[in-house]
Design a protein around this motif. Structure first.
Motif, PDB file in Angstrom:
ATOM      1  N   ILE A  33       0.909  -1.250  -0.081  1.00  0.00           N
ATOM      2  CA  ILE A  33       0.033   0.080   0.066  1.00  0.00           C
ATOM      3  C   ILE A  33       0.893   1.182   0.024  1.00  0.00           C
ATOM      4  N   THR A  34       0.630   2.232  -0.951  1.00  0.00           N
ATOM      5  CA  THR A  34       1.272   3.517  -0.835  1.00  0.00           C
ATOM      6  C   THR A  34       0.664   4.361   0.221  1.00  0.00           C
ATOM      7  N   VAL A  35       1.373   5.045   1.071  1.00  0.00           N
ATOM      8  CA  VAL A  35       0.969   5.920   1.969  1.00  0.00           C
ATOM      9  C   VAL A  35       1.418   7.359   2.001  1.00  0.00           C
ATOM     10  N   LEU A  36       0.464   8.105   2.135  1.00  0.00           N
ATOM     11  CA  LEU A  36       0.734   9.564   2.155  1.00  0.00           C
ATOM     12  C   LEU A  36       0.003  10.035   3.605  1.00  0.00           C
ATOM     13  N   SER A  37       0.559  11.267   3.732  1.00  0.00           N
ATOM     14  CA  SER A  37       0.045  12.152   5.022  1.00  0.00           C
ATOM     15  C   SER A  37       0.254  13.343   4.932  1.00  0.00           C
ATOM     16  N   ALA A  38      -0.666  14.130   5.428  1.00  0.00           N
ATOM     17  CA  ALA A  38      -0.639  15.695   5.165  1.00  0.00           C
ATOM     18  C   ALA A  38      -1.886  16.236   6.106  1.00  0.00           C
ATOM     19  N   GLY A  39      -1.715  17.616   6.293  1.00  0.00           N
ATOM     20  CA  GLY A  39      -2.598  18.328   7.060  1.00  0.00           C
ATOM     21  C   GLY A  39      -3.087  19.591   6.621  1.00  0.00           C
ATOM     22  N   SER A  40      -4.028  20.113   7.018  1.00  0.00           N
ATOM     23  CA  SER A  40      -4.713  21.293   6.519  1.00  0.00           C
ATOM     24  C   SER A  40      -4.150  22.533   7.072  1.00  0.00           C
ATOM     25  N   GLU A  41      -3.424  22.329   8.503  1.00  0.00           N
ATOM     26  CA  GLU A  41      -2.343  23.575   8.554  1.00  0.00           C
ATOM     27  C   GLU A  41      -1.339  22.730   9.299  1.00  0.00           C
ATOM     28  N   PRO A  42      -0.513  22.272   8.769  1.00  0.00           N
ATOM     29  CA  PRO A  42       0.709  21.547   8.970  1.00  0.00           C
ATOM     30  C   PRO A  42       1.601  22.146  10.232  1.00  0.00           C
ATOM     31  N   GLY A  43       1.795  21.594  11.374  1.00  0.00           N
ATOM     32  CA  GLY A  43       2.648  22.219  12.278  1.00  0.00           C
ATOM     33  C   GLY A  43       4.120  22.222  11.939  1.00  0.00           C
ATOM     34  N   ASP A  44       5.165  22.484  12.750  1.00  0.00           N
ATOM     35  CA  ASP A  44       6.464  22.626  12.692  1.00  0.00           C
ATOM     36  C   ASP A  44       7.261  21.345  12.615  1.00  0.00           C
ATOM     37  N   LYS A  45       6.740  20.618  13.367  1.00  0.00           N
ATOM     38  CA  LYS A  45       7.444  19.278  13.591  1.00  0.00           C
ATOM     39  C   LYS A  45       6.571  18.269  14.378  1.00  0.00           C
ATOM     40  N   VAL A  46       6.939  17.053  13.953  1.00  0.00           N
ATOM     41  CA  VAL A  46       5.812  15.878  14.496  1.00  0.00           C
ATOM     42  C   VAL A  46       6.095  16.232  15.949  1.00  0.00           C
ATOM     43  N   ASN A  47       4.745  15.752  16.717  1.00  0.00           N
ATOM     44  CA  ASN A  47       4.592  15.790  18.130  1.00  0.00           C
ATOM     45  C   ASN A  47       5.866  14.767  18.889  1.00  0.00           C
ATOM     46  N   PRO A  48       6.492  15.274  19.688  1.00  0.00           N
ATOM     47  CA  PRO A  48       7.655  14.508  20.314  1.00  0.00           C
ATOM     48  C   PRO A  48       7.029  13.301  21.131  1.00  0.00           C
ATOM     49  N   VAL A  49       5.625  13.567  21.734  1.00  0.00           N
ATOM     50  CA  VAL A  49       5.200  12.447  22.549  1.00  0.00           C
ATOM     51  C   VAL A  49       4.608  11.159  21.685  1.00  0.00           C
ATOM     52  N   ALA A  50       4.215  11.894  20.415  1.00  0.00           N
ATOM     53  CA  ALA A  50       3.857  10.581  19.440  1.00  0.00           C
ATOM     54  C   ALA A  50       5.052   9.756  18.752  1.00  0.00           C
ATOM     55  N   VAL A  51       6.248  10.892  18.635  1.00  0.00           N
ATOM     56  CA  VAL A  51       7.407   9.938  18.222  1.00  0.00           C
ATOM     57  C   VAL A  51       7.724   9.057  19.496  1.00  0.00           C
TER      58      VAL A  51
END
Length: 133
Positions: A33-51
């Motif tokens: 499966i090809t995977v894409l990911s995006a946001g309507s108002e992207p943040g500066d970086k990925v949430n460190p707690v999610a990481v």
């Protein structure tokens, strides 16, 4: 659907939920499966707690960069999964849409984010079964 479906995960900041979902789908589906990911108002970086929560699962999303949602990304996707972006996500006729009602992990503690992560994992596993068998 094409032989290899494309899935687009969308949340407002593309910094938590959509990045975790994309990480799981890449890990669990491999190249099926090809995977894409995006946001309507992207943040500066990925949430460190999610990481951190994903690292516990052996999945590294630390190098992911929040991307702006484009109409092209929606058009090239077979499945578009939104996570709380409401009316800010573009909709195109003929596309398959799902909205995963998931709490936003922004600013939340690791225990809460683990719960969101585990919910995402179950949903991604079900999606893989459906799309890739």
């Amino acid at each position: 659907m094409t032989s290899q479906p494309t899935v687009l995960f969308v949340c407002v900041h593309n910094a938590g939920r959509s990045q975790m979902a994309a990480g799981y789908l890449r890990q669990l589906a491999g190249d099926r499966i090809t995977v894409l990911s995006a946001g309507s108002e992207p943040g500066d970086k990925v949430n460190p707690v999610a990481v951190q929560a994903m690292a516990e699962e052996g999945i590294d999303i630390s190098q992911a960069v929040p991307q702006i949602l484009t109409t092209g990304a929606v058009q090239e996707s077979d499945v578009v999964i939104t996570m709380g972006c409401g009316d800010t996500c573009p909709v195109f006729p003929g596309k398959r849409y799902e909205d995963w009602a998931l709490e936003d992990p922004a600013g939340r503690d690791l225990d809460m984010v683990r719960g969101v992560r585990d919910d995402i994992k179950k949903r991604v596993q079900a999606l893989i079964e459906e799309l890739a068998g």
